[in-house]
Scaffold this motif. Structure first.
Motif, PDB file in Angstrom:
ATOM      1  N   ALA A 255       0.824  -1.221   0.000  1.00 43.48           N
ATOM      2  CA  ALA A 255       0.000   0.000   0.000  1.00 43.48           C
ATOM      3  C   ALA A 255       0.852   1.263   0.000  1.00 43.48           C
ATOM      4  CB  ALA A 255      -0.953  -0.003   1.200  1.00 43.48           C
ATOM      5  N   GLY A 256       2.007   1.206  -0.656  1.00 43.23           N
ATOM      6  CA  GLY A 256       2.866   2.375  -0.755  1.00 43.23           C
ATOM      7  C   GLY A 256       3.605   2.727   0.513  1.00 43.23           C
ATOM      8  N   SER A 257       3.748   1.771   1.434  1.00 39.97           N
ATOM      9  CA  SER A 257       4.389   2.051   2.723  1.00 39.97           C
ATOM     10  C   SER A 257       5.842   1.602   2.701  1.00 39.97           C
ATOM     11  CB  SER A 257       3.653   1.325   3.855  1.00 39.97           C
ATOM     12  OG  SER A 257       2.312   1.724   3.926  1.00 39.97           O
ATOM     13  N   ARG A 258       6.743   2.550   2.886  1.00 44.28           N
ATOM     14  CA  ARG A 258       8.164   2.252   3.001  1.00 44.28           C
ATOM     15  C   ARG A 258       8.562   2.366   4.468  1.00 44.28           C
ATOM     16  NH1 ARG A 258      10.820  -0.124  -1.397  1.00 44.28           N
ATOM     17  NH2 ARG A 258       9.807   0.646  -3.273  1.00 44.28           N
ATOM     18  N   GLY A 259       8.860   1.249   5.064  1.00 44.10           N
ATOM     19  CA  GLY A 259       9.239   1.254   6.462  1.00 44.10           C
ATOM     20  C   GLY A 259       8.055   0.955   7.369  1.00 44.10           C
ATOM     21  N   PHE A 260       8.371   0.483   8.573  1.00 42.80           N
ATOM     22  CA  PHE A 260       7.322   0.051   9.499  1.00 42.80           C
ATOM     23  C   PHE A 260       6.556   1.219  10.099  1.00 42.80           C
ATOM     24  CE2 PHE A 260       9.633  -3.833   9.067  1.00 42.80           C
ATOM     25  CZ  PHE A 260       8.700  -4.835   9.298  1.00 42.80           C
ATOM     26  N   GLU A 261       7.168   2.394  10.173  1.00 46.11           N
ATOM     27  CA  GLU A 261       6.428   3.539  10.697  1.00 46.11           C
ATOM     28  C   GLU A 261       5.317   3.935   9.729  1.00 46.11           C
ATOM     29  OE1 GLU A 261       5.203   6.679  13.154  1.00 46.11           O
ATOM     30  OE2 GLU A 261       6.381   4.867  13.525  1.00 46.11           O
ATOM     31  N   ALA A 262       5.641   4.026   8.443  1.00 34.95           N
ATOM     32  CA  ALA A 262       4.624   4.367   7.444  1.00 34.95           C
ATOM     33  C   ALA A 262       3.534   3.304   7.403  1.00 34.95           C
ATOM     34  CB  ALA A 262       5.273   4.517   6.069  1.00 34.95           C
ATOM     35  N   ALA A 263       3.911   2.036   7.521  1.00 35.65           N
ATOM     36  CA  ALA A 263       2.923   0.956   7.479  1.00 35.65           C
ATOM     37  C   ALA A 263       2.008   1.003   8.688  1.00 35.65           C
ATOM     38  CB  ALA A 263       3.637  -0.386   7.401  1.00 35.65           C
ATOM     39  N   ALA A 264       2.574   1.246   9.872  1.00 32.86           N
ATOM     40  CA  ALA A 264       1.742   1.325  11.074  1.00 32.86           C
ATOM     41  C   ALA A 264       0.747   2.473  10.962  1.00 32.86           C
ATOM     42  CB  ALA A 264       2.625   1.488  12.305  1.00 32.86           C
ATOM     43  N   GLN A 265       1.205   3.605  10.446  1.00 30.57           N
ATOM     44  CA  GLN A 265       0.316   4.745  10.259  1.00 30.57           C
ATOM     45  C   GLN A 265      -0.737   4.437   9.207  1.00 30.57           C
ATOM     46  OE1 GLN A 265       0.191   7.430  12.008  1.00 30.57           O
ATOM     47  NE2 GLN A 265       2.184   7.638  13.009  1.00 30.57           N
ATOM     48  N   ARG A 266      -0.314   3.758   8.129  1.00 31.82           N
ATOM     49  CA  ARG A 266      -1.237   3.472   7.023  1.00 31.82           C
ATOM     50  C   ARG A 266      -2.331   2.506   7.435  1.00 31.82           C
ATOM     51  NH1 ARG A 266      -4.553   2.932   3.933  1.00 31.82           N
ATOM     52  NH2 ARG A 266      -4.509   2.568   1.681  1.00 31.82           N
ATOM     53  N   TYR A 267      -1.983   1.449   8.153  1.00 34.65           N
ATOM     54  CA  TYR A 267      -2.948   0.400   8.461  1.00 34.65           C
ATOM     55  C   TYR A 267      -3.656   0.589   9.801  1.00 34.65           C
ATOM     56  CZ  TYR A 267      -0.429  -1.968   4.684  1.00 34.65           C
ATOM     57  OH  TYR A 267       0.148  -2.288   3.480  1.00 34.65           O
ATOM     58  N   PHE A 268      -2.944   1.174  10.782  1.00 39.44           N
ATOM     59  CA  PHE A 268      -3.507   1.244  12.137  1.00 39.44           C
ATOM     60  C   PHE A 268      -3.671   2.667  12.650  1.00 39.44           C
ATOM     61  CE2 PHE A 268      -0.684  -2.671  12.180  1.00 39.44           C
ATOM     62  CZ  PHE A 268      -1.707  -3.521  11.768  1.00 39.44           C
ATOM     63  N   SER A 269      -3.195   3.650  11.882  1.00 43.34           N
ATOM     64  CA  SER A 269      -3.318   5.067  12.248  1.00 43.34           C
ATOM     65  C   SER A 269      -2.642   5.410  13.562  1.00 43.34           C
ATOM     66  CB  SER A 269      -4.805   5.476  12.294  1.00 43.34           C
ATOM     67  OG  SER A 269      -5.392   5.355  11.027  1.00 43.34           O
ATOM     68  N   HIS A 270      -1.580   4.716  13.904  1.00 45.92           N
ATOM     69  CA  HIS A 270      -0.745   5.109  15.032  1.00 45.92           C
ATOM     70  C   HIS A 270       0.679   4.655  14.779  1.00 45.92           C
ATOM     71  CE1 HIS A 270      -0.876   0.966  16.509  1.00 45.92           C
ATOM     72  NE2 HIS A 270      -2.187   1.007  16.524  1.00 45.92           N
ATOM     73  N   SER A 271       1.574   5.060  15.659  1.00 50.03           N
ATOM     74  CA  SER A 271       3.003   4.863  15.433  1.00 50.03           C
ATOM     75  C   SER A 271       3.423   3.401  15.593  1.00 50.03           C
ATOM     76  CB  SER A 271       3.799   5.733  16.416  1.00 50.03           C
ATOM     77  OG  SER A 271       5.171   5.429  16.377  1.00 50.03           O
ATOM     78  N   ALA A 272       4.575   3.074  14.990  1.00 51.03           N
ATOM     79  CA  ALA A 272       5.151   1.737  15.155  1.00 51.03           C
ATOM     80  C   ALA A 272       5.592   1.487  16.589  1.00 51.03           C
ATOM     81  CB  ALA A 272       6.341   1.565  14.208  1.00 51.03           C
ATOM     82  N   ALA A 273       5.735   2.540  17.370  1.00 47.90           N
ATOM     83  CA  ALA A 273       6.108   2.380  18.777  1.00 47.90           C
ATOM     84  C   ALA A 273       4.938   1.905  19.620  1.00 47.90           C
ATOM     85  CB  ALA A 273       6.634   3.702  19.329  1.00 47.90           C
ATOM     86  N   GLU A 274       3.724   1.949  19.054  1.00 50.57           N
ATOM     87  CA  GLU A 274       2.527   1.643  19.834  1.00 50.57           C
ATOM     88  C   GLU A 274       1.818   0.368  19.397  1.00 50.57           C
ATOM     89  OE1 GLU A 274       0.257   5.104  19.101  1.00 50.57           O
ATOM     90  OE2 GLU A 274       1.517   6.441  20.279  1.00 50.57           O
TER      91      GLU A 274
END
Length: 746
Positions: A255-274
């Motif tokens: 879905a156009g996500s580069r990196g786990f931070e972008a993916a977490a925001q894209r799929y779950f709408s919060h940071s990879a830290a959470e």
């Protein structure tokens, strides 16, 4: 024999010949034979053994000789290879930059589109959510990645021989080549591949970034050797957590996500830290096949893969049995923003209307705030799907499009086809040029009203024949094949009668009609003949909806727009603002209010009565083209304009469909959802004074412009400051010549 006084031992010869002197008995001979027989056999076996031993010795010698040669060559080759590898590792290690320079390797930027409330709803290009580190992400995410991709990550030197051997064995067992399928690559090797072994993107070598990445993913024996050397160099230059940091930022996760931070925001709408254990397992599971496993493509498939990852985490001690069971029982779900996938057609429209160097070809990360109203977008999508599910025959390939707009041209929703989740597809709301049919008639009546006509003026709905130069006689017909004689303009529009529309167009002048339509925003080429009045010209749905918005706002043109402001990510000041809105006045406000009243009657008692909603004042106009290839309904409430088009992409005629049928139903279902829970507002309209007005003269070919209309035309052409300020009595003919040139497009 002479002696020396010593006793001599018996001679051997004496013992040898003693047997002859004393013959042995038969029993003695048997015993002797019995003793001698075994003695002869060992002599023969020893002989054979000697030969065999000599053969073995011969081959053993050859083997020892070969081994000495192999060892002599092997250790030298090994030494040379080790030196070469060491030099390669050293070279790569010295070339590697700081970790912070490697976390974002995109050559192009991305675009994030926000709705009118500032929430993201669509993304274009590869998104990078910002740098994260192995220390700042959720511990569950770090553990999930290690458990899934490289369980011995913290122990090997960049290359895992055991993992490679296992992968080769699996590939051969499954009938693939040793390097096909399972690669046995460590996280460090995967990171080396993500870095393309240190080679940056060069457009002179790779035409596109896609070609560059495909080349970086190529698997050959030599490439694997280089990858191993580069991986070991990374182990020398960086710590394990630094390598993992690069990997967490560079990996593509769908879905156009580069990196786990972008993916977490894209799929779950919060940071990879959470992220939770279940969410971490889903993200780590995407590494195997990012596009096909992306939860926005297939949530169930993504959850099934996450279940396997949870099992690996439990097996390796990263999750307790209870925590693993909790993750399996409550798998990760998409956020509401990701689940909606709203406005794909609208996002494409904004991307097309924005400057290309900030949209399709951007090298920066761009944030675009738009006019999209997600509630209205959902209303339009639900309405279209509802009507097609309940009123359209199964298997029909007919298409439909919807545009919802405010009176100032701000596009609030857009559906470009029946596939409401499509993105990058053909957008029938903005790209399809279709004949407008009777939906064009309001511009004919707008021209007449602006020149002084009244809704109660009479026009003769009788058979009519016009001689068209170059084409011969033309006799238009009404849809019902009937003629009603003298009718008011209001009745003519409400019943969508063709003869009165042609008569009005001919009397006010086709050029005047073209001017009004084009100033309202119909940019397509307009027909030159009398069929102009009946919508023989083509237009797009967004143009038509924008033109009707001009009627609603009191007669001023609008430029439809979806982009509110554009800024670079991290900047607070916008680079550009809206490119649309209300423009110049086209017709008098009184004329617009009268036209709105006439269009209100279309819904109340005319061809658009299926669009009526109890308690609401609504205005609109139906449109059906020749052979019913296109069906339209465009109309408005006091707040919103909605345009609906229906037809086939290949121009196949619709069966039993007119603008007052299914398009009106789609329009009504959309408007019902848009106004739900809101207080009805009156339309900005003015009913005419009682009694019938003047009669329209069917023999008049053109009606002269009023002084006010003349002033507006000149102002539109020259601007207020440049309008000629001369004595009208002395220059009237010159001014009329100029005006005629303007109206004729010269």
């Amino acid at each position: 024999m002479s002696g020396n006084g010593r006793k001599q031992p018996p001679l051997v010869a004496e013992r040898r010949y003693r047997a002859k002197a004393q013959p042995a008995t038969q029993a003695d001979q048997k015993k002797a034979g019995a003793r001698k027989a075994p003695a002869r056999k060992p002599r023969r076996s020893a002989k054979k053994q000697g030969i065999f031993a000599r053969i073995l010795g011969f081959f053993a010698g050859i083997l020892r000789w070969i081994l000495r040669i192999v060892w002599g060559i092997g250790w030298r080759i090994g030494l040379v290879t080790s030196i070469i590898i060491g030099l390669g590792v050293t070279y790569y290690a010295m070339q590697l930059p700081a970790v912070t320079d490697l976390v974002d390797g995109r050559a192009r930027g991305s675009v994030t589109l926000l709705d009118r409330e500032g929430r993201p709803f669509a993304w274009r290009g590869d998104q990078f959510g910002g740098m994260i580190t192995a220390d700042t992400v959720s511990v569950h995410l770090r553990n999930a990645v290690v458990a899934t991709e490289d369980r011995r990550f913290y122990w090997h030197p960049g290359v895992d021989p055991k993992g490679i051997a296992s992968a080769v064995r699996i590939n051969l067992r499954e009938g693939r080549g040793p390097l096909s399928g399972n690669g046995g690559s460590t996280i460090t090797q995967q990171t080396a591949k993500l870095l393309c072994l240190g080679r940056p993107y060069d457009q002179s070598v790779w035409p596109t970034e896609r070609d560059y990445e495909a080349d970086c993913r190529r698997t050959t024996l030599w490439r694997k050797v280089q990858e191993a050397v580069f991986a070991m160099a990374m182990e020398v230059a960086y710590t394990k957590d630094e390598i993992l940091t690069i990997y967490l930022n560079r990996a593509y996760l769908g879905a156009g996500s580069r990196g786990f931070e972008a993916a977490a925001q894209r799929y779950f709408s919060h940071s990879a830290a959470e992220v939770t254990p279940a969410e971490a397992a889903m993200l780590a599971g995407l590494l195997k096949a990012p596009s096909s496993l992306a939860p926005t493509n297939n949530l169930q498939r993504s959850q099934d893969r996450a279940t396997l990852v949870v099992g690996l985490m439990e097996e390796q001690g990263y999750l307790s049995a209870s925590a693993a069971e909790e993750a399996r029982t409550n798998p990760a779900e998409l956020s509401s923003e990701a689940r909606e996938q709203a406005g794909g057609y609208f996002a494409d429209y904004v991307m097309d209307t924005g400057p290309s160097y900030f949209t399709q070809n951007t090298t920066e990360d761009v944030i675009i705030r738009t006019t999209l109203d997600r509630r209205i977008q959902a209303a339009a999508e639900e309405a279209l799907l509802y009507v097609f599910a309940n009123e359209v025959r199964e298997g029909s390939e007919a298409q439909a499009a919807i545009v919802v707009m405010s009176a100032d041209g701000a596009v609030r929703a857009m559906v470009g086809g029946r596939d409401t989740r499509a993105s990058g597809a053909f957008n029938r709301a903005t790209q399809a040029l279709r004949q407008t049919g009777s939906a064009f008639k309001p511009f004919v009546f707008a021209a007449g009203l602006d020149l002084g006509m009244s809704p109660n003026d009479l026009v003769d709905d009788s058979p009519l024949t016009i001689d068209v130069p170059g084409s011969g006689p033309w006799s238009p017909q009404n849809y019902d094949r009937q003629f009603k004689g003298q009718v008011t303009l209001t009745q003519a529009l409400a019943e969508s009668r063709n003869i009165p529309a042609v008569l009005i167009s001919e009397q006010v002048g086709r050029e005047n009609v073209r001017t009004v339509a084009s100033m309202f925003g119909i940019e397509s080429d307009l027909a030159a003949g009398p069929a102009l009045a009946l919508g023989a010209s083509e237009s797009t749905l967004i143009e038509m909806t924008g033109a009707y918005a001009g009627i609603l706002n009191g007669g001023s043109s609008v430029t439809p727009y979806g982009l509110v402001e554009l800024r670079l990510q991290g900047d607070s000041e916008p680079m550009m603002g809206s490119g649309g809105g209300i423009g110049e006045r086209v017709i008098r406000e009184e004329a617009a209010r009268s036209l709105t009243w006439m269009m209100y009657n279309v819904v109340e008692q005319g061809t658009g009565n299926r669009a009526a909603i109890d308690g609401w004042e609504l205005a609109g106009k139906t449109g059906t083209t020749s052979a019913a290839r296109d069906a339209w309904f465009v109309g408005f409430s006091a707040d919103y304009v909605i345009g609906v088009w229906m037809g086939y992409d290949d121009n196949t005629p619709l069966t039993g469909v007119t603008g007052g049928g299914l398009p009106a139903d789609i329009w009504r279902e959309t408007m019902l959802r848009v106004v739900q829970g809101r207080t009805p507002m009156p339309l900005p309209m003015t009913a005419p004074a009682g009694g019938a007005g003047q009669s329209i003269d069917p023999s008049a070919s053109e009606r002269p412009l009023t002084d006010e209309a003349l002033d507006r035309a000149l102002e539109s052409a020259f601007g207020p400051a440049q309008t000629p300020q001369t004595d009208q009595s002395s220059t009237e003919d010159a001014v009329m010549n100029v005006l005629n040139n303007i109206l004729n497009g010269n």
